[in-house]
Design an enzyme around this catalytic site. Sequence first.
Site, short mmCIF file in Angstrom:
data_model
loop_
_atom_site.label_atom_id
_atom_site.label_comp_id
_atom_site.label_asym_id
_atom_site.label_seq_id
_atom_site.Cartn_x
_atom_site.Cartn_y
_atom_site.Cartn_z
N GLU A 170 1.57 6.41 -7.02
CA GLU A 170 0.46 7.29 -7.44
C GLU A 170 0.85 8.76 -7.32
OE1 GLU A 170 -3.17 6.38 -5.40
OE2 GLU A 170 -3.56 4.62 -6.64
N GLU A 217 0.83 -1.21 0.00
CA GLU A 217 0.00 0.00 0.00
C GLU A 217 0.86 1.26 0.00
OE1 GLU A 217 -3.06 2.03 -0.72
OE2 GLU A 217 -3.51 -0.06 -0.26
#
Length: 122
Positions: free
Chosen positions: A70, A63
Amino acid sequence: MRKFIRGFGYAFNGLWHATATQLNFRVHMIAALIAVSLGYALHISTNEWLWIALCITMVLVAELFNTAIEFLVDLVSPEYNKKAGQIKDMCAGAVLITAIGALIIGLVIFLPKLLALIHHAA
């Protein structure tokens, strides 16, 4: 030595930022707390603890990498770009695969113990 110690501060800042801004990271943290609580309550073995710790670590690291990539993609390509979207989707897919693997391992460890507990109570 100062630079080394300062590096821990940067790492904790990154963890804090992910926790404060990323819903999925918080969801994975809650799942980790549930897994640890279940492990404690069900008295899992040392080997089972190692598997749970590995799963928690892998999901949280996946994550964090997903979030970092991102952010980087958004920095490099602030406007819509099909390839940028595909990169983000692949990273999210990597987190999904890691989480599914962790779920399967969690079920293998916890389900028999929970079923035995239910069967014993009945």
